[in-house]
Design a protein around this motif. Structure first.
Motif, PDB file in Angstrom:
ATOM      1  N   ASP A 193       0.827  -1.208   0.000  1.00 13.85           N
ATOM      2  CA  ASP A 193       0.000   0.000   0.000  1.00 13.85           C
ATOM      3  C   ASP A 193       0.866   1.266   0.000  1.00 13.85           C
ATOM      4  OD1 ASP A 193      -2.294  -1.526   0.043  1.00 13.85           O
ATOM      5  OD2 ASP A 193      -2.633  -1.310   2.207  1.00 13.85           O
ATOM      6  N   GLU A 194       2.062   1.182   0.584  1.00  9.25           N
ATOM      7  CA  GLU A 194       2.968   2.327   0.644  1.00  9.25           C
ATOM      8  C   GLU A 194       3.810   2.480  -0.621  1.00  9.25           C
ATOM      9  OE1 GLU A 194       3.373   4.766   2.935  1.00  9.25           O
ATOM     10  OE2 GLU A 194       1.563   3.964   3.887  1.00  9.25           O
ATOM     11  N   GLY A 195       3.663   1.536  -1.557  1.00  3.08           N
ATOM     12  CA  GLY A 195       4.364   1.663  -2.833  1.00  3.08           C
ATOM     13  C   GLY A 195       5.585   0.789  -2.995  1.00  3.08           C
ATOM     14  N   PHE A 196       5.837  -0.135  -2.058  1.00  2.00           N
ATOM     15  CA  PHE A 196       6.932  -1.084  -2.245  1.00  2.00           C
ATOM     16  C   PHE A 196       6.675  -1.919  -3.499  1.00  2.00           C
ATOM     17  CE2 PHE A 196       7.860   0.233   1.899  1.00  2.00           C
ATOM     18  CZ  PHE A 196       9.018  -0.356   2.391  1.00  2.00           C
ATOM     19  N   LEU A 197       7.755  -2.367  -4.131  1.00  2.00           N
ATOM     20  CA  LEU A 197       7.631  -3.120  -5.369  1.00  2.00           C
ATOM     21  C   LEU A 197       7.079  -4.515  -5.135  1.00  2.00           C
ATOM     22  CD1 LEU A 197       8.192  -2.880  -8.398  1.00  2.00           C
ATOM     23  CD2 LEU A 197      10.487  -3.797  -7.973  1.00  2.00           C
ATOM     24  N   GLY A 198       7.351  -5.093  -3.973  1.00  2.00           N
ATOM     25  CA  GLY A 198       6.887  -6.439  -3.665  1.00  2.00           C
ATOM     26  C   GLY A 198       7.742  -7.033  -2.562  1.00  2.00           C
ATOM     27  N   LEU A 199       7.743  -8.348  -2.477  1.00  2.00           N
ATOM     28  CA  LEU A 199       8.506  -9.093  -1.478  1.00  2.00           C
ATOM     29  C   LEU A 199       9.684  -9.768  -2.169  1.00  2.00           C
ATOM     30  CD1 LEU A 199       8.407 -10.187   1.566  1.00  2.00           C
ATOM     31  CD2 LEU A 199       7.468 -12.278   0.535  1.00  2.00           C
ATOM     32  N   SER A 200      10.889  -9.550  -1.652  1.00  5.62           N
ATOM     33  CA  SER A 200      12.053 -10.272  -2.185  1.00  5.62           C
ATOM     34  C   SER A 200      12.392 -11.419  -1.245  1.00  5.62           C
ATOM     35  CB  SER A 200      13.269  -9.341  -2.314  1.00  5.62           C
ATOM     36  OG  SER A 200      13.799  -8.998  -1.045  1.00  5.62           O
ATOM     37  N   THR A 201      12.818 -12.537  -1.797  1.00  2.56           N
ATOM     38  CA  THR A 201      13.163 -13.679  -0.968  1.00  2.56           C
ATOM     39  C   THR A 201      14.493 -14.254  -1.408  1.00  2.56           C
ATOM     40  OG1 THR A 201      12.250 -15.693   0.057  1.00  2.56           O
ATOM     41  CG2 THR A 201      12.006 -15.463  -2.342  1.00  2.56           C
ATOM     42  N   MET A 202      14.958 -15.259  -0.684  1.00  3.01           N
ATOM     43  CA  MET A 202      16.226 -15.920  -0.985  1.00  3.01           C
ATOM     44  C   MET A 202      16.106 -17.382  -0.573  1.00  3.01           C
ATOM     45  SD  MET A 202      19.396 -15.988  -1.966  1.00  3.01           S
ATOM     46  CE  MET A 202      20.010 -14.319  -2.066  1.00  3.01           C
ATOM     47  N   CYS A 203      16.508 -18.283  -1.466  1.00  2.00           N
ATOM     48  CA  CYS A 203      16.433 -19.712  -1.139  1.00  2.00           C
ATOM     49  C   CYS A 203      17.806 -20.389  -1.141  1.00  2.00           C
ATOM     50  CB  CYS A 203      15.490 -20.433  -2.092  1.00  2.00           C
ATOM     51  SG  CYS A 203      15.951 -20.331  -3.829  1.00  2.00           S
ATOM     52  N   LEU A 204      18.876 -19.632  -1.374  1.00  2.00           N
ATOM     53  CA  LEU A 204      20.214 -20.219  -1.378  1.00  2.00           C
ATOM     54  C   LEU A 204      20.696 -20.422   0.049  1.00  2.00           C
ATOM     55  CD1 LEU A 204      21.836 -18.043  -4.184  1.00  2.00           C
ATOM     56  CD2 LEU A 204      20.735 -20.283  -4.403  1.00  2.00           C
ATOM     57  N   LYS A 205      21.112 -21.639   0.383  1.00  2.00           N
ATOM     58  CA  LYS A 205      21.458 -21.963   1.768  1.00  2.00           C
ATOM     59  C   LYS A 205      22.845 -21.469   2.165  1.00  2.00           C
ATOM     60  CE  LYS A 205      19.172 -24.339   4.029  1.00  2.00           C
ATOM     61  NZ  LYS A 205      18.075 -24.033   4.960  1.00  2.00           N
ATOM     62  N   TRP A 206      23.681 -21.080   1.196  1.00  2.00           N
ATOM     63  CA  TRP A 206      25.051 -20.733   1.570  1.00  2.00           C
ATOM     64  C   TRP A 206      25.219 -19.260   1.943  1.00  2.00           C
ATOM     65  CZ3 TRP A 206      24.295 -22.916  -3.456  1.00  2.00           C
ATOM     66  CH2 TRP A 206      24.201 -21.979  -4.484  1.00  2.00           C
ATOM     67  N   ASP A 207      24.173 -18.465   1.869  1.00  2.00           N
ATOM     68  CA  ASP A 207      24.232 -17.102   2.397  1.00  2.00           C
ATOM     69  C   ASP A 207      23.970 -17.165   3.898  1.00  2.00           C
ATOM     70  OD1 ASP A 207      24.859 -15.656   0.122  1.00  2.00           O
ATOM     71  OD2 ASP A 207      22.784 -15.596  -0.537  1.00  2.00           O
ATOM     72  N   LYS A 208      24.922 -16.662   4.706  1.00  2.00           N
ATOM     73  CA  LYS A 208      24.910 -16.927   6.133  1.00  2.00           C
ATOM     74  C   LYS A 208      24.694 -15.665   6.977  1.00  2.00           C
ATOM     75  CE  LYS A 208      25.985 -21.278   5.341  1.00  2.00           C
ATOM     76  NZ  LYS A 208      24.992 -22.346   5.535  1.00  2.00           N
ATOM     77  N   VAL A 209      24.197 -15.903   8.199  1.00  2.00           N
ATOM     78  CA  VAL A 209      23.952 -14.851   9.177  1.00  2.00           C
ATOM     79  C   VAL A 209      25.255 -14.491   9.886  1.00  2.00           C
ATOM     80  CG1 VAL A 209      22.722 -14.309  11.329  1.00  2.00           C
ATOM     81  CG2 VAL A 209      21.553 -15.553   9.485  1.00  2.00           C
ATOM     82  N   ASP A 210      25.436 -13.223  10.180  1.00  2.00           N
ATOM     83  CA  ASP A 210      26.607 -12.720  10.887  1.00  2.00           C
ATOM     84  C   ASP A 210      26.293 -12.586  12.377  1.00  2.00           C
ATOM     85  OD1 ASP A 210      29.140 -11.712  11.281  1.00  2.00           O
ATOM     86  OD2 ASP A 210      28.947 -10.086   9.824  1.00  2.00           O
ATOM     87  N   GLY A 211      27.219 -12.029  13.140  1.00  2.00           N
ATOM     88  CA  GLY A 211      26.975 -11.720  14.540  1.00  2.00           C
ATOM     89  C   GLY A 211      27.429 -12.817  15.480  1.00  2.00           C
ATOM     90  N   ASP A 212      27.091 -12.648  16.760  1.00  2.00           N
ATOM     91  CA  ASP A 212      27.550 -13.597  17.778  1.00  2.00           C
ATOM     92  C   ASP A 212      26.413 -14.390  18.407  1.00  2.00           C
ATOM     93  OD1 ASP A 212      26.336 -11.592  19.184  1.00  2.00           O
ATOM     94  OD2 ASP A 212      28.167 -10.869  20.159  1.00  2.00           O
ATOM     95  N   ARG A 213      25.237 -14.381  17.771  1.00  2.00           N
ATOM     96  CA  ARG A 213      24.096 -15.117  18.332  1.00  2.00           C
ATOM     97  C   ARG A 213      23.707 -16.318  17.468  1.00  2.00           C
ATOM     98  NH1 ARG A 213      19.931 -10.647  18.233  1.00  2.00           N
ATOM     99  NH2 ARG A 213      21.105 -10.235  16.326  1.00  2.00           N
ATOM    100  N   GLU A 214      23.425 -16.075  16.208  1.00  2.00           N
ATOM    101  CA  GLU A 214      23.029 -17.180  15.301  1.00  2.00           C
ATOM    102  C   GLU A 214      24.015 -17.281  14.150  1.00  2.00           C
ATOM    103  OE1 GLU A 214      20.686 -19.004  16.409  1.00  2.00           O
ATOM    104  OE2 GLU A 214      20.032 -17.606  17.985  1.00  2.00           O
ATOM    105  N   TRP A 215      25.263 -17.014  14.422  1.00  2.00           N
ATOM    106  CA  TRP A 215      26.302 -16.931  13.403  1.00  2.00           C
ATOM    107  C   TRP A 215      26.335 -18.178  12.518  1.00  2.00           C
ATOM    108  CZ3 TRP A 215      30.909 -19.277  11.866  1.00  2.00           C
ATOM    109  CH2 TRP A 215      31.720 -18.502  11.007  1.00  2.00           C
ATOM    110  N   SER A 216      26.423 -17.959  11.226  1.00  2.00           N
ATOM    111  CA  SER A 216      26.608 -18.973  10.194  1.00  2.00           C
ATOM    112  C   SER A 216      25.358 -19.806   9.895  1.00  2.00           C
ATOM    113  CB  SER A 216      27.776 -19.915  10.540  1.00  2.00           C
ATOM    114  OG  SER A 216      28.372 -20.409   9.358  1.00  2.00           O
TER     115      SER A 216
END
Length: 232
Positions: A193-216
């Motif tokens: 409603d605010e004019g965003f183009l849509g929803l983007s997603t990702m299904c590739l498993k090798w893109d990983k989370v950073d940080g010190d909580r859920e890293w990798s």
């Protein structure tokens, strides 16, 4: 007759249709092309004349895959892109926006995937992020001195983490509750409603989370896709 704002003369003009280029003179008025002609346009008809001899005159370039989400917060002019003729950029790609999740979660799902140092992105988000909904983000963006036009996806990983939290959003044993699903649907509708183009997603498993909580761990959107596949 009202004068043109400026004339661009003598440049090789590409009209964006795929037609052959040609040397043309253009008159600009109110931010729009008012005239394109092979004939000279009298200089007296414009406030300013730009000599484009030996240069190309083209439509603005659309950069349809960027990760300027954090850079927009500290350098909204995006001057390097504008300098190269980019007039519109798309953010929120690859399930990664910085809309719904809190500042640390947004940093952790973004920085390792895009190889941007966490120690740079996290302080930026901590200092600047005051929004948690698509509407609030749009209100913020409207207040900053943008260089190019900005188009945005709402990132699936961002949306999932914003509603479920980073830990639950990256746990194969956890599925969102019905209330959480409704919240995600509401936020997505708000974004559209605010004019965003849509929803983007990702299904590739090798893109990983950073940080010190859920890293990798893989990006949160991959867990959503896993749940859908398992269910059906």
């Amino acid at each position: 007759m009202d004068r043109y704002d400026f004339i661009i003369e003598g440049g090789r003009y590409f009209d964006g249709t795929g037609a052959p280029s040609a040397i043309r003179n253009l008159a600009i008025k109110g931010g729009h092309i008012a005239k394109v002609t092979a004939a000279p346009i009298p200089h007296a008809e414009a406030e300013r004349v730009i000599d484009a001899t030996g240069k190309w005159v083209t439509p603005g370039f659309l950069d349809t895959h960027t990760h300027y989400d954090a850079e927009l917060l500290v350098s909204p002019s995006l001057s390097e892109s504008v300098r190269h003729g980019v007039t519109t950029v798309l953010v929120g790609s690859c399930s990664l926006s910085m809309i719904c999740s809190d500042y640390e979660d947004a940093s952790d799902i973004f920085t390792r995937v895009e190889t941007v140092p966490r120690e740079r992105v996290l302080p930026i988000l901590k200092a600047h992020k005051t929004w948690s909904t698509p509407k609030q983000w749009v209100e913020h963006i409207k207040q900053v001195p943008l260089g190019p036009n900005v188009v945005s996806f709402l990132g699936h990983s961002d949306l999932r983490v914003g509603v479920m939290g980073l830990s639950r959003a990256t746990d194969l044993a956890v599925q969102p509750s019905e209330e959480e699903m409704q919240t995600m649907e509401r936020l997505l509708k708000e974004a559209l409603d605010e004019g965003f183009l849509g929803l983007s997603t990702m299904c590739l498993k090798w893109d990983k989370v950073d940080g010190d909580r859920e890293w990798s761990k893989s990006l949160p959107s991959t867990y959503a896709i896993h749940c859908v596949c398992r269910r059906y």
